[in-house]
Each structure stands twice: as C-alpha cells, then as structure tokens.
Design an enzyme around this catalytic site. Sequence first.
Site, PDB file in Angstrom:
ATOM      1  N   HIS A 155       0.712  -1.166   0.014  1.00  0.00           N
ATOM      2  CA  HIS A 155       0.146   0.051  -0.105  1.00  0.00           C
ATOM      3  C   HIS A 155       1.019   1.212  -0.090  1.00  0.00           C
ATOM      4  CE1 HIS A 155      -3.613   2.291   1.964  1.00  0.00           C
ATOM      5  NE2 HIS A 155      -3.387   2.703   0.885  1.00  0.00           N
ATOM      6  N   LEU A 156       0.709   2.043  -0.777  1.00  0.00           N
ATOM      7  CA  LEU A 156       1.675   3.273  -1.271  1.00  0.00           C
ATOM      8  C   LEU A 156       1.824   3.849   0.214  1.00  0.00           C
ATOM      9  CD1 LEU A 156       3.278   5.149  -3.036  1.00  0.00           C
ATOM     10  CD2 LEU A 156       1.055   6.359  -3.420  1.00  0.00           C
ATOM     11  N   HIS A 157       3.313   4.218   0.406  1.00  0.00           N
ATOM     12  CA  HIS A 157       3.798   4.685   1.656  1.00  0.00           C
ATOM     13  C   HIS A 157       5.247   4.919   1.580  1.00  0.00           C
ATOM     14  CE1 HIS A 157       4.898   0.610   2.604  1.00  0.00           C
ATOM     15  NE2 HIS A 157       5.730   1.126   3.415  1.00  0.00           N
ATOM     16  N   MET A 158       5.652   6.047   2.444  1.00  0.00           N
ATOM     17  CA  MET A 158       7.248   6.210   2.477  1.00  0.00           C
ATOM     18  C   MET A 158       7.675   6.268   3.806  1.00  0.00           C
ATOM     19  SD  MET A 158       7.476   9.271  -0.574  1.00  0.00           S
ATOM     20  CE  MET A 158       6.089   9.891   0.008  1.00  0.00           C
TER      21      MET A 158
END
Length: 386
Positions: free
Chosen positions: A219-222
């Site tokens: 799931h898109l994250h940084m």
Amino acid sequence: MIKAEVKSFQRGLRITSNMADMDSFVLQYSSDDFVPQTTRWGDHAGKKSKFDRELTSRWDNCMENGVFRYNMQQLDTRVIPGDKAYVAQLNSLRATERRKPQTIMSVSQPFNPDLFNFTKVHTKEILFGLQNTDESTTSGATMNGTTDSAQEPERHIIIINVSPLEYGHVLIVPQVNRCYPQVLTETAVKVGLESMLLSSHRGFRIGFNSLCAYASVNHLHMHAYYLEQQLLVEHCDVEPLGPNVHELTVMPCHGFAFQLHGTTVKQIARLIHNITMYFHDNDIAHNLFITRGTVFGEPQSSTNRTIRMYLWPRKKFIGTKVPDEFNVAVVELAGHLPIKDDSSFQSLTEETADHIIADASLPLEEYNQIKTTVVKMAKQLDTKTQ
C-alpha cells in the site's frame, strides 16, 4: 485497475470506523512554510519547524502511551571506520518484533484490500493529515499522471511506524484513500519532497522501498525519521549524466542522483516519477532516498544546502536468504545500517558492509542499459519543459 482499487477502499469506509477520524487534525501548509536551507552539521541545530513540533510531540505521546510494539530508547550508535563513515545502530527489537512482511512476488503486484493496509490502522496510530493550501483539495491524479475529477478529495496522512528504526519514525501515506499498491505516483514524490521542505531538521530522512526491494506492505507509503548523524550521501561527489540527473558511484550499489537546486518540486517529482514508472513497467526493483545535503559540486563545509534524492535500481528480493548483519533496503543503501544483533554491531567493518550492500547491485550490463534509458528520459522531459 485503479477504479477497482478505489471501490475497494470505499467499501472499507462503511466498516472501518478508523477512517472517519483520519482528518481529525490536518496540518495545513503552503510554500511560505518551506525551509529552503538547514544548518550544517557542527553548527547550532536551530529551531524546530511547525511540522517537526507536531510530528515529534505527537510521536512522543504515542510512545508514552504504549502505542508502539516496543519502547524506543536511545540506540547504540557507532560510525564504522572508513571513507564511507557508515552509521551503524543496534536495533534488535525491530528485527524480532515488526509485523511479518507480506509475500511479494512482483514489482507490479496489485493492491489486495483483504490484506493489511493503512486504511486499517488504529486511529491512535494516526498523527495528522497533510494539506497543501496552495493547491486544490480535489485533485484526482492517478498513478499514470492523468486526472479523474470524479474521485473524492485526496488524503495524505502521517502515521507512526509501530516498529520504529529510529526516533520519530513515521510512515507518510500519500493518497491513502486511493488504495494504490506500493508504486510511486507523481503526487507521492511531491508530498515526500514537500514534507522534507517542511522540516527544519538537517537529519530528517525520507525513504521509499518498492515491491521486491524490501517493502513489507503493498500500500503506497514512504518512511520518514530523524537521524542525528551525518551521512556520506549528504555531501559526496556525483557525476553528471544529463539534464537534472547525476550518478552516484562512491557507494557499493550505483544509482542515480538528483537535487532540488536549479529546478522545482514539480519538475523533479515528474522526472523521478517517470523513471520509477519505467522501473515498474519493466519489473525493476528500486529504492528512493530523500535527504538534506550540499549542492552538487560544493564542499562538505558549504552553507549552500538543498534536497538531494537518490534512486537505486537493484536486484529483486523475493524470499532469498538475508544477511545476518542487516537487510539492504533504502536506508542501508544510503549508509545508515540498523543492525540486528550486538555481535554484528560490534564487529561490522566497512569491508563487510560494502560486500553486503554490493550484493544488491544489478549486473553491470543490465545497469548500464537502464542508465542509457534514464538519461534519454531526462533529456526528453527537459526538452518538453523548455
């Protein structure tokens, strides 16, 4: 694929009360809040920005209230002797207590709403939302850069990493309501750069691991955190390749280098996004690191500082044996080495660290083919923006 993912998230809204409170506190900002320069290492640290105050105070409160999986004490830290001055930190609890990574088989693996994702975190793990008031709050940019005006307003949130690797370790989750897989969008790169600009701390770092490059949640994250140590990548020399793109060769795993100096957030975010989409489409695992540092070509002592970005294409990691000392994800490629056990922490040498990191490198022929394509892409984009 994107529309299906959005529908999955909307179904989750009806059954997940957590999401209702995601906007309980939104840190609104504009370009007037950006901190273009930070102090050098060795100088007085300076004042915390509003972003830093909110992040650290809320993070501290979560630590005091037992929200994390373990208590984060000051980590044992040593700078390994050698030209690269690797920063090693003993963090055995992260190695044993963190959530089991999801099974990842491809850089382009689709988002699965049935698995853990950041719409399912507890409300007490959410620190705040982010909103750039210079822009419309109804932007609907998709992964490929197009716009879907029918989508709901985007939400960018900051949540704690419940298994922190350092002080202030959080996850920046851009476009959380889109339920994108772990693939960088142009908006995500932009949110990362703006978060860096909102911090006045010279040791604030942001990193992204693609799928098959040690991302553990699809799931898109940084990642973002504070490190009170200087890294070589903040001031090392890089070699020019083309418009707005350089090459990092002083580290064991070669990669591409960019800086905000001489360009804009929008321009550099678009360039990095275009390159990472090329990686995504060709199943090339990659890591992105964002840090403060000197302007390219200036000495380590220079007061002229900017934001540096490093992008590494690297070998895919799919369940292969990992080194005993440390994994090779984004922070390790940048020279920050969270070590799993005391024995390795005490005995690790620069030669051993070089060997472990170099093992993530692509074969030279494959890397050079990628480099040729990246330079061509940078030239094409530069021509379009002129």
